[in-house]
Design an enzyme around this catalytic site. Structure first.
Site, PDB file in Angstrom:
ATOM      1  N   THR A   7       0.857  -1.190   0.000  1.00 18.77           N
ATOM      2  CA  THR A   7       0.000   0.000   0.000  1.00 18.77           C
ATOM      3  C   THR A   7       0.890   1.235   0.000  1.00 18.77           C
ATOM      4  O   THR A   7       2.054   1.157   0.385  1.00 18.77           O
ATOM      5  CB  THR A   7      -0.938   0.037   1.236  1.00 18.77           C
ATOM      6  OG1 THR A   7      -1.760   1.207   1.178  1.00 18.77           O
ATOM      7  CG2 THR A   7      -0.179   0.062   2.543  1.00 18.77           C
ATOM      8  N   THR A   8       0.307   2.364  -0.398  1.00 16.26           N
ATOM      9  CA  THR A   8       1.052   3.630  -0.271  1.00 16.26           C
ATOM     10  C   THR A   8       0.398   4.510   0.791  1.00 16.26           C
ATOM     11  O   THR A   8       0.838   5.632   1.021  1.00 16.26           O
ATOM     12  CB  THR A   8       1.073   4.409  -1.614  1.00 16.26           C
ATOM     13  OG1 THR A   8      -0.270   4.532  -2.085  1.00 16.26           O
ATOM     14  CG2 THR A   8       1.920   3.730  -2.655  1.00 16.26           C
ATOM     15  N   LYS A  10      -0.174   5.705   4.263  1.00 15.36           N
ATOM     16  CA  LYS A  10       0.540   5.667   5.550  1.00 15.36           C
ATOM     17  C   LYS A  10      -0.406   5.380   6.720  1.00 15.36           C
ATOM     18  O   LYS A  10      -0.034   4.705   7.681  1.00 15.36           O
ATOM     19  CB  LYS A  10       1.263   6.995   5.811  1.00 15.36           C
ATOM     20  CG  LYS A  10       2.248   7.369   4.709  1.00 15.36           C
ATOM     21  CD  LYS A  10       3.688   7.043   5.122  1.00 15.36           C
ATOM     22  CE  LYS A  10       4.635   6.965   3.945  1.00 15.36           C
ATOM     23  NZ  LYS A  10       4.849   8.215   3.213  1.00 15.36           N
ATOM     24  N   LYS A  12      -3.214   3.595   6.591  1.00 11.91           N
ATOM     25  CA  LYS A  12      -3.539   2.167   6.563  1.00 11.91           C
ATOM     26  C   LYS A  12      -2.377   1.365   7.156  1.00 11.91           C
ATOM     27  O   LYS A  12      -2.578   0.417   7.900  1.00 11.91           O
ATOM     28  CB  LYS A  12      -3.787   1.685   5.126  1.00 11.91           C
ATOM     29  CG  LYS A  12      -5.125   2.067   4.557  1.00 11.91           C
ATOM     30  CD  LYS A  12      -5.346   1.339   3.243  1.00 11.91           C
ATOM     31  CE  LYS A  12      -6.637   1.780   2.582  1.00 11.91           C
ATOM     32  NZ  LYS A  12      -6.916   1.051   1.340  1.00 11.91           N
ATOM     33  N   ASP A  65      -8.617  -2.911  -0.156  1.00 11.61           N
ATOM     34  CA  ASP A  65      -9.369  -1.856  -0.820  1.00 11.61           C
ATOM     35  C   ASP A  65     -10.605  -1.565   0.014  1.00 11.61           C
ATOM     36  O   ASP A  65     -11.247  -2.486   0.518  1.00 11.61           O
ATOM     37  CB  ASP A  65      -9.766  -2.288  -2.236  1.00 11.61           C
ATOM     38  CG  ASP A  65     -10.073  -1.059  -3.071  1.00 11.61           C
ATOM     39  OD1 ASP A  65      -9.141  -0.292  -3.337  1.00 11.61           O
ATOM     40  OD2 ASP A  65     -11.251  -0.839  -3.403  1.00 11.61           O
ATOM     41  N   ALA A  66     -10.906  -0.282   0.181  1.00  7.20           N
ATOM     42  CA  ALA A  66     -12.029   0.080   1.052  1.00  7.20           C
ATOM     43  C   ALA A  66     -12.865   1.171   0.417  1.00  7.20           C
ATOM     44  O   ALA A  66     -12.433   1.850  -0.516  1.00  7.20           O
ATOM     45  CB  ALA A  66     -11.492   0.554   2.401  1.00  7.20           C
ATOM     46  N   PHE A 141      -7.834   9.156   8.778  1.00  4.18           N
ATOM     47  CA  PHE A 141      -7.623   9.681   7.424  1.00  4.18           C
ATOM     48  C   PHE A 141      -8.954   9.660   6.678  1.00  4.18           C
ATOM     49  O   PHE A 141      -9.965   9.177   7.202  1.00  4.18           O
ATOM     50  CB  PHE A 141      -6.563   8.846   6.684  1.00  4.18           C
ATOM     51  CG  PHE A 141      -7.020   7.460   6.291  1.00  4.18           C
ATOM     52  CD1 PHE A 141      -7.107   6.448   7.233  1.00  4.18           C
ATOM     53  CD2 PHE A 141      -7.373   7.160   4.971  1.00  4.18           C
ATOM     54  CE1 PHE A 141      -7.532   5.166   6.879  1.00  4.18           C
ATOM     55  CE2 PHE A 141      -7.789   5.883   4.602  1.00  4.18           C
ATOM     56  CZ  PHE A 141      -7.867   4.882   5.563  1.00  4.18           C
ATOM     57  N   HIS A 170     -14.114  -1.581   9.689  1.00  2.00           N
ATOM     58  CA  HIS A 170     -14.177  -2.458   8.521  1.00  2.00           C
ATOM     59  C   HIS A 170     -12.826  -3.139   8.283  1.00  2.00           C
ATOM     60  O   HIS A 170     -12.739  -4.340   8.105  1.00  2.00           O
ATOM     61  CB  HIS A 170     -14.614  -1.642   7.303  1.00  2.00           C
ATOM     62  CG  HIS A 170     -13.831  -0.357   7.097  1.00  2.00           C
ATOM     63  ND1 HIS A 170     -13.566   0.513   8.122  1.00  2.00           N
ATOM     64  CD2 HIS A 170     -13.231   0.174   6.000  1.00  2.00           C
ATOM     65  CE1 HIS A 170     -12.853   1.536   7.662  1.00  2.00           C
ATOM     66  NE2 HIS A 170     -12.642   1.349   6.372  1.00  2.00           N
ATOM     67  N   ARG A 171     -11.749  -2.335   8.360  1.00  2.00           N
ATOM     68  CA  ARG A 171     -10.399  -2.864   8.101  1.00  2.00           C
ATOM     69  C   ARG A 171      -9.971  -3.824   9.215  1.00  2.00           C
ATOM     70  O   ARG A 171      -9.405  -4.882   8.946  1.00  2.00           O
ATOM     71  CB  ARG A 171      -9.411  -1.686   7.983  1.00  2.00           C
ATOM     72  CG  ARG A 171      -8.005  -2.084   7.604  1.00  2.00           C
ATOM     73  CD  ARG A 171      -7.214  -0.869   7.150  1.00  2.00           C
ATOM     74  NE  ARG A 171      -7.872  -0.214   6.035  1.00  2.00           N
ATOM     75  CZ  ARG A 171      -8.549   0.938   6.133  1.00  2.00           C
ATOM     76  NH1 ARG A 171      -8.614   1.598   7.258  1.00  2.00           N
ATOM     77  NH2 ARG A 171      -9.167   1.438   5.067  1.00  2.00           N
TER      78      ARG A 171
HETATM   79  P1  IMP Z   1      -8.700   2.848  -0.929  1.00  2.00           P
HETATM   80  O1  IMP Z   1      -9.074   2.807  -2.391  1.00  2.00           O
HETATM   81  O2  IMP Z   1      -8.883   1.544  -0.259  1.00  2.00           O
HETATM   82  O3  IMP Z   1      -7.355   3.429  -0.683  1.00  2.00           O
HETATM   83  O4  IMP Z   1      -9.718   3.790  -0.164  1.00  2.00           O
HETATM   84  C1  IMP Z   1     -10.567   4.643  -0.836  1.00  2.00           C
HETATM   85  C2  IMP Z   1     -10.870   5.869  -0.031  1.00  2.00           C
HETATM   86  O5  IMP Z   1     -11.864   5.532   0.927  1.00  2.00           O
HETATM   87  C3  IMP Z   1      -9.727   6.468   0.742  1.00  2.00           C
HETATM   88  O6  IMP Z   1      -9.011   7.403  -0.015  1.00  2.00           O
HETATM   89  C4  IMP Z   1     -10.437   7.154   1.879  1.00  2.00           C
HETATM   90  O7  IMP Z   1     -10.846   8.437   1.481  1.00  2.00           O
HETATM   91  C5  IMP Z   1     -11.651   6.275   2.086  1.00  2.00           C
HETATM   92  N1  IMP Z   1     -11.412   5.333   3.174  1.00  2.00           N
HETATM   93  C6  IMP Z   1     -11.093   4.029   3.098  1.00  2.00           C
HETATM   94  N2  IMP Z   1     -10.942   3.499   4.319  1.00  2.00           N
HETATM   95  C7  IMP Z   1     -11.145   4.501   5.176  1.00  2.00           C
HETATM   96  C8  IMP Z   1     -11.105   4.592   6.591  1.00  2.00           C
HETATM   97  O8  IMP Z   1     -10.803   3.640   7.327  1.00  2.00           O
HETATM   98  N3  IMP Z   1     -11.390   5.804   7.090  1.00  2.00           N
HETATM   99  C9  IMP Z   1     -11.698   6.885   6.335  1.00  2.00           C
HETATM  100  N4  IMP Z   1     -11.736   6.860   5.022  1.00  2.00           N
HETATM  101  C10 IMP Z   1     -11.457   5.670   4.444  1.00  2.00           C
END
Ligand code: IMP
Length: 195
Positions: A7-8, A10, A12, A65-66, A141, A170-171
């Site tokens: 991942t990039t 920080k 996470k 991915d979230a 974040f 979730h994570r």
């Molecule tokens: P990614 O594609 O998994 O890096 O996440 C997509 C975007 O969802 C991120 O840039 C955050 O804006 C938001 N996001 C994902 N996980 C979280 C979290 O745990 N807290 C807050 N925002 C999140």
């Protein structure tokens, strides 16, 4: 059991370090930007991303991915969360929801793991909550300052310590499923390095 967290992001990384430290996992972190395909399905995005990472690193890899899915916005920003965050941000989401009374939302996370020995493994986690009317807190974040988890005490994720967020996030939930699986593997996963 050795693997590489790719991942990039920080924040996470900090969250995963906090979760993994209790389980004596052998892993390293690679700050590599993976290719994210356009899809409405987080699982598809995570799968493509883990294969992309494997093809570069040639060792057991894990990506996550979230996304934030807001019910009144029909699941938006969902898989577009990253783009929406970097363009309109939390203020843009709050403006979109200024007249909205149903503030319910869910954060979803998908961890994808790949090694030639296991194939692709997916682990998902989610947390329900509501979108606040104003940002609160300096931690975390992304959308953390406007997400109030259902199981909390009314604070946003950004007002919590990392370990508090990890317990219900979730994570954190996806990571616990991954840990349960990876620590139950019988034989160690050797690194396959590219000579
Ligand atoms: P990614 O594609 O998994 O890096 O996440 C997509 C975007 O969802 C991120 O840039 C955050 O804006 C938001 N996001 C994902 N996980 C979280 C979290 O745990 N807290 C807050 N925002 C999140």
């Amino acid at each position: 059991m050795r693997f590489t967290l790719v991942t990039t992001n920080k924040s996470k990384i900090e969250e995963f370090i906090d979760i993994f430290k209790q389980y004596n996992l052998k892993y390293r972190i690679e700050l590599l930007k993976t290719k994210e395909i356009q899809s409405t399905d987080l699982k598809e995005i995570a799968k493509e991303s883990v294969i992309y990472a494997y093809n570069i690193l040639r060792e057991p890899v894990m990506v996550e991915d979230a996304g934030l899915f807001i019910r009144s916005l029909k699941g938006f920003p969902g898989p577009y969360s990253s783009y929406v965050y970097s363009t309109v941000g939390v203020i843009g989401i709050l403006r979109l929801m200024s007249d909205v009374t149903d503030r319910s939302a869910v954060f979803q996370s998908v961890i994808a793991f790949y090694s030639p020995y296991t194939g692709i493994k997916l682990f998902s986690g989610e947390v329900n909550g509501i979108i606040s009317y104003e940002p609160k807190g300096l931690g975390g974040f992304g959308f953390d300052p406007i997400f109030i988890p259902e199981e909390g005490d009314g604070r946003t994720f950004a007002e919590m310590e990392i370990h508090e967020k990890n317990k219900i996030s979730h994570r954190g939930r996806a990571a616990m499923k991954f840990i349960e699986w990876v620590t139950s593997l019988k034989s160690p996963l050797p690194y396959v390095s590219m000579e």
